[in-house]
Every structure is written in structure tokens, then in C-alpha cells.
Design a protein around this motif. Structure first.
Motif, mmCIF file in Angstrom:
data_model
loop_
_atom_site.group_PDB
_atom_site.id
_atom_site.type_symbol
_atom_site.label_atom_id
_atom_site.label_comp_id
_atom_site.label_asym_id
_atom_site.label_seq_id
_atom_site.Cartn_x
_atom_site.Cartn_y
_atom_site.Cartn_z
ATOM 1 N N THR A 29 25.578 18.706 19.742
ATOM 2 C CA THR A 29 26.335 17.494 20.040
ATOM 3 C C THR A 29 26.713 17.445 21.518
ATOM 4 O O THR A 29 27.371 16.498 21.953
ATOM 5 C CB THR A 29 27.603 17.397 19.167
ATOM 6 O OG1 THR A 29 28.355 18.597 19.324
ATOM 7 C CG2 THR A 29 27.236 17.188 17.703
ATOM 8 N N ASP A 30 26.276 18.434 22.274
ATOM 9 C CA ASP A 30 26.491 18.462 23.726
ATOM 10 C C ASP A 30 25.261 17.867 24.398
ATOM 11 O O ASP A 30 24.180 18.463 24.402
ATOM 12 C CB ASP A 30 26.730 19.900 24.190
ATOM 13 C CG ASP A 30 26.923 20.032 25.690
ATOM 14 O OD1 ASP A 30 26.759 19.041 26.434
ATOM 15 O OD2 ASP A 30 27.234 21.158 26.130
ATOM 16 N N VAL A 31 25.420 16.668 24.959
ATOM 17 C CA VAL A 31 24.289 15.957 25.563
ATOM 18 C C VAL A 31 23.670 16.761 26.706
ATOM 19 O O VAL A 31 22.460 16.699 26.940
ATOM 20 C CB VAL A 31 24.701 14.538 25.996
ATOM 21 C CG1 VAL A 31 25.625 14.557 27.190
ATOM 22 C CG2 VAL A 31 23.482 13.682 26.246
ATOM 23 N N TRP A 32 24.462 17.542 27.418
ATOM 24 C CA TRP A 32 23.940 18.362 28.515
ATOM 25 C C TRP A 32 23.024 19.459 27.970
ATOM 26 O O TRP A 32 21.992 19.757 28.575
ATOM 27 C CB TRP A 32 25.080 18.957 29.339
ATOM 28 C CG TRP A 32 25.791 17.909 30.122
ATOM 29 C CD1 TRP A 32 26.855 17.149 29.718
ATOM 30 C CD2 TRP A 32 25.469 17.463 31.441
ATOM 31 N NE1 TRP A 32 27.209 16.267 30.711
ATOM 32 C CE2 TRP A 32 26.384 16.444 31.783
ATOM 33 C CE3 TRP A 32 24.502 17.843 32.372
ATOM 34 C CZ2 TRP A 32 26.362 15.797 33.015
ATOM 35 C CZ3 TRP A 32 24.485 17.190 33.594
ATOM 36 C CH2 TRP A 32 25.395 16.181 33.911
ATOM 37 N N TRP A 41 17.662 4.423 21.019
ATOM 38 C CA TRP A 41 17.104 5.759 21.302
ATOM 39 C C TRP A 41 15.662 5.839 20.819
ATOM 40 O O TRP A 41 14.813 6.441 21.472
ATOM 41 C CB TRP A 41 17.967 6.837 20.658
ATOM 42 C CG TRP A 41 17.815 8.153 21.327
ATOM 43 C CD1 TRP A 41 17.114 9.230 20.857
ATOM 44 C CD2 TRP A 41 18.347 8.563 22.590
ATOM 45 N NE1 TRP A 41 17.195 10.272 21.744
ATOM 46 C CE2 TRP A 41 17.955 9.883 22.820
ATOM 47 C CE3 TRP A 41 19.130 7.917 23.545
ATOM 48 C CZ2 TRP A 41 18.297 10.579 23.955
ATOM 49 C CZ3 TRP A 41 19.487 8.619 24.680
ATOM 50 C CH2 TRP A 41 19.070 9.927 24.872
ATOM 51 N N TYR A 80 22.417 13.418 16.259
ATOM 52 C CA TYR A 80 23.313 13.588 17.408
ATOM 53 C C TYR A 80 24.577 12.742 17.246
ATOM 54 O O TYR A 80 25.696 13.238 17.382
ATOM 55 C CB TYR A 80 22.582 13.216 18.703
ATOM 56 C CG TYR A 80 23.495 13.099 19.895
ATOM 57 C CD1 TYR A 80 24.074 14.233 20.465
ATOM 58 C CD2 TYR A 80 23.810 11.858 20.433
ATOM 59 C CE1 TYR A 80 24.926 14.132 21.551
ATOM 60 C CE2 TYR A 80 24.664 11.748 21.516
ATOM 61 C CZ TYR A 80 25.221 12.882 22.074
ATOM 62 O OH TYR A 80 26.069 12.776 23.134
ATOM 63 N N ALA A 139 18.494 10.906 17.336
ATOM 64 C CA ALA A 139 19.666 10.111 17.693
ATOM 65 C C ALA A 139 20.673 10.076 16.544
ATOM 66 O O ALA A 139 21.883 10.202 16.765
ATOM 67 C CB ALA A 139 19.242 8.692 18.068
ATOM 68 N N LEU A 161 21.341 19.266 25.150
ATOM 69 C CA LEU A 161 20.133 18.568 24.693
ATOM 70 C C LEU A 161 19.207 18.273 25.869
ATOM 71 O O LEU A 161 17.991 18.446 25.771
ATOM 72 C CB LEU A 161 20.502 17.276 23.966
ATOM 73 C CG LEU A 161 21.187 17.443 22.620
ATOM 74 C CD1 LEU A 161 21.639 16.094 22.087
ATOM 75 C CD2 LEU A 161 20.271 18.146 21.637
ATOM 76 N N ALA A 162 19.780 17.822 26.971
ATOM 77 C CA ALA A 162 18.970 17.529 28.156
ATOM 78 C C ALA A 162 18.266 18.789 28.650
ATOM 79 O O ALA A 162 17.089 18.745 29.014
ATOM 80 C CB ALA A 162 19.843 16.938 29.258
#
Length: 172
Positions: free
Chosen positions: A87-90, A14, A35, A32, A92-93
């Protein structure tokens, strides 16, 4: 804290990817780490785990907070500040895309519009004018589209992104 091999590789990768995206390596590694660990960490723990200077961690945490990617939290019985991330990658995006639009695309749209509206613009060749207008339209369209996509619930956004090449077939 000692990281397991896969966790360590994730954090290091990362950090490498961050440099490819124009983001400081340590800043990317800290994000990273927060996360992947999924729990609040204090700056000393981050410093020790990553083996980087405390000042670098402090500066990186401030910048991550400015981006809205890291939040400061308190832990009962511990006077130190702790830091966490989604902790939700979506999610974060979404935050990263919104920030990049704000920092990179919006100023470009504004600049191009100012350029088009300037008296000097009329002195340019038709080809140059056309390319500048096309660039402004492209960046504006991309920004508008992505803003609309970011308003969608994650479940809907996932479905749209998974459609992939099937969209092309439906539009053809």
C-alpha cells in the motif's frame, strides 16, 4: 463488492494507463483494486468486482506475482488464496522500475554491447557506430543512475524528486 465512484474511477483509469505503458488492462485494474482497497481479496471477489473472466483474473494474478507486485496470502478459516499488494506507492514504484529495468533496459544494454563487440560493427559508418555507442552509454547511464536512486531511503528520494528545477539552477 461494489466500488464507490471515486474508487471505480481510479481502478478504471489505472487500467487505461496500464495499456499506455504496455501492460494488460485487466492486470493493471487488478493491481489498482488491490492497492486502493488495501486488504487481501480472493480471485472470485476480484472477478465479481471487475466483471472480467475468471481465467483473465488468474492469468493476471500470476503475472503480477511474477513482477513481485502481488503476493498470495492465507486467511484463517478460508481455504481460498487471497492476494494483496503493497500500500506504499513508493515501494510499488521501486518494484515496477526494477522489473522494467530487468525486462527492458538490461537486455538492451547487453544487446548494444554485443553489437559493439561484433565484427560487423566495424563495417558500419563512423556516424552509425557513434550513435550506437551513444545509445548504449545513455541506457547504461540511465540504468546505473536509477539503480543508485532506488537504493536511497524513500524520504531522501522524495526530497531529490521535489527539488525539480532547483537542481538545474544549482548546476548552472
Amino acid at each position: 463488492m461494489t466500488l464507490n465512484p471515486a474508487t471505480e474511477r481510479f481502478v478504471l483509469h489505472w487500467g487505461e494507463m496500464g495499456t499506455q505503458w504496455g501492460v494488460n488492462r485487466t492486470m493493471s485494474q487488478i493491481h489498482a483494486l488491490l492497492y486502493i482497497i488495501g486488504r487481501p481479496l480472493h480471485a472470485e471477489e476480484i472477478t465479481e468486482t471487475l466483471g472480467v473472466a475468471r481465467s483473465n483474473v488468474s492469468n493476471s494474478l500470476k503475472e503480477l506475482q511474477n513482477w513481485g507486485l502481488v503476493q498470495k496470502v492465507s486467511i484463517l478459516g478460508d481455504r481460498r488464496d487471497h492476494f494483496t499488494t503493497h500500500t506504499d506507492v513508493w515501494e510499488l514504484a521501486r518494484i515496477i522500475i526494477i522489473e522494467r529495468q530487468k525486462r527492458e533496459l538490461a537486455p538492451t544494454v547487453d544487446f548494444l554491447q554485443l553489437l559493439i563487440d561484433s565484427p560487423e560493427f566495424a563495417q558500419e559508418s563512423i556516424e552509425v557506430q557513434s550513435r550506437i555507442k551513444e545509445t548504449q552509454e545513455f541506457v547504461d547511464t540511465l540504468t546505473t543512475w536509477s539503480q543508485e536512486m532506488l537504493k536511497l531511503p524513500t524520504s531522501t528520494l522524495k526530497k531529490i524528486l521535489k527539488l525539480g528545477a532547483r537542481i538545474k539552477k544549482k548546476l548552472s
